[in-house]
Design an enzyme around this catalytic site. Structure first.
Site, PDB file in Angstrom:
ATOM      1  N   ASP A 165      -7.319  -1.470  -5.632  1.00  0.00           N
ATOM      2  CA  ASP A 165      -6.805  -0.875  -6.869  1.00  0.00           C
ATOM      3  C   ASP A 165      -6.105  -1.993  -7.644  1.00  0.00           C
ATOM      4  OD1 ASP A 165      -4.400  -1.283  -5.566  1.00  0.00           O
ATOM      5  OD2 ASP A 165      -3.707   0.793  -5.726  1.00  0.00           O
ATOM      6  N   CYS A 178      -4.768  -2.273  -1.229  1.00  0.00           N
ATOM      7  CA  CYS A 178      -3.969  -1.663  -2.285  1.00  0.00           C
ATOM      8  C   CYS A 178      -2.544  -2.165  -2.043  1.00  0.00           C
ATOM      9  CB  CYS A 178      -4.080  -0.138  -2.286  1.00  0.00           C
ATOM     10  SG  CYS A 178      -3.459   0.703  -0.824  1.00  0.00           S
ATOM     11  N   HIS A 206     -13.980  -0.173  25.399  1.00  0.00           N
ATOM     12  CA  HIS A 206     -13.651   0.139  24.003  1.00  0.00           C
ATOM     13  C   HIS A 206     -14.795   0.874  23.297  1.00  0.00           C
ATOM     14  CE1 HIS A 206     -10.069  -2.183  24.550  1.00  0.00           C
ATOM     15  NE2 HIS A 206     -10.761  -3.242  24.889  1.00  0.00           N
TER      16      HIS A 206
HETATM   17  C1  RB5 Z   1      -0.004   1.796  -6.520  1.00  0.00           C
HETATM   18  O1  RB5 Z   1       1.206   1.818  -7.209  1.00  0.00           O
HETATM   19  C2  RB5 Z   1       0.229   2.090  -5.052  1.00  0.00           C
HETATM   20  O2  RB5 Z   1       0.658   3.392  -4.873  1.00  0.00           O
HETATM   21  C3  RB5 Z   1      -1.051   1.846  -4.264  1.00  0.00           C
HETATM   22  O3  RB5 Z   1      -1.477   0.537  -4.470  1.00  0.00           O
HETATM   23  C4  RB5 Z   1      -0.955   2.020  -2.766  1.00  0.00           C
HETATM   24  O4  RB5 Z   1       0.135   1.325  -2.243  1.00  0.00           O
HETATM   25  C5  RB5 Z   1      -1.055   3.401  -2.260  1.00  0.00           C
HETATM   26  O5  RB5 Z   1      -1.107   3.665  -1.075  1.00  0.00           O
END
Ligand code: RB5
Length: 148
Positions: A13, A70, A138
């Protein structure tokens, strides 16, 4: 790094966009092709929009392995792991990446972009891409992971 991992599926993201760009350049400089599922800027966006297409590419075999990020790594991990064929592992140190490959045969590496240094992240990527699955006991365990 193994050279049969191309193309590596990449996704993030906005919080992971900068790190994704660094990793993309690093893999390219090591001769590893990537398939970039976005996002393509630091503009605010929703991680599932990029995680689901990347997960489908790994599940289908189009991409042998994926790298996702993210801010915390949690949201994108949760999304990826909704796919039955995905074993996404959140790693913030090389040893975790090593064990995620050896014990869990993780097929997606997830990084907490806002909480790790890019140099450490590249070290984690190296470890993830060069560590084989151990198999044995595993194998039995990972076979029990998918929800019925
Ligand atoms: C974005 O602000 C943030 O919420 C996202 O990158 C992530 O950390 C969500 O789990």
């Amino acid at each position: 790094m193994e050279n049969n991992l191309s193309p590596v599926a990449l996704c993030s993201d906005h919080a992971g966009y900068e790190l994704k760009s660094i990793i993309e350049g690093y893999l390219a400089s090591n001769g590893i092709a990537v398939k970039d599922f976005g996002t393509n800027s630091a503009d605010s966006c929703d991680y599932p929009d990029f995680a689901h297409p990347a997960a489908l590419a790994v599940e289908s075999g189009e991409c042998p392995i994926g790298i996702a990020m993210c801010g915390t790594g949690n949201g994108i991990s949760m999304t990826l792991n909704k796919h039955q064929g995905i074993r996404a592992a959140l790693c913030w140190a090389p040893e975790l990446a090593k064990l995620a490959r050896e014990h869990n045969n993780a097929n997606v590496l997830v990084l907490p972009a806002r909480f790790i240094d890019p140099v450490v992240a590249l070290n984690i990527v190296d470890t993830f891409l060069s560590t084989p699955f151990e198999g044995g006991r595993h194998e039995r365990r990972i076979e029990k992971i998918p929800a019925k």
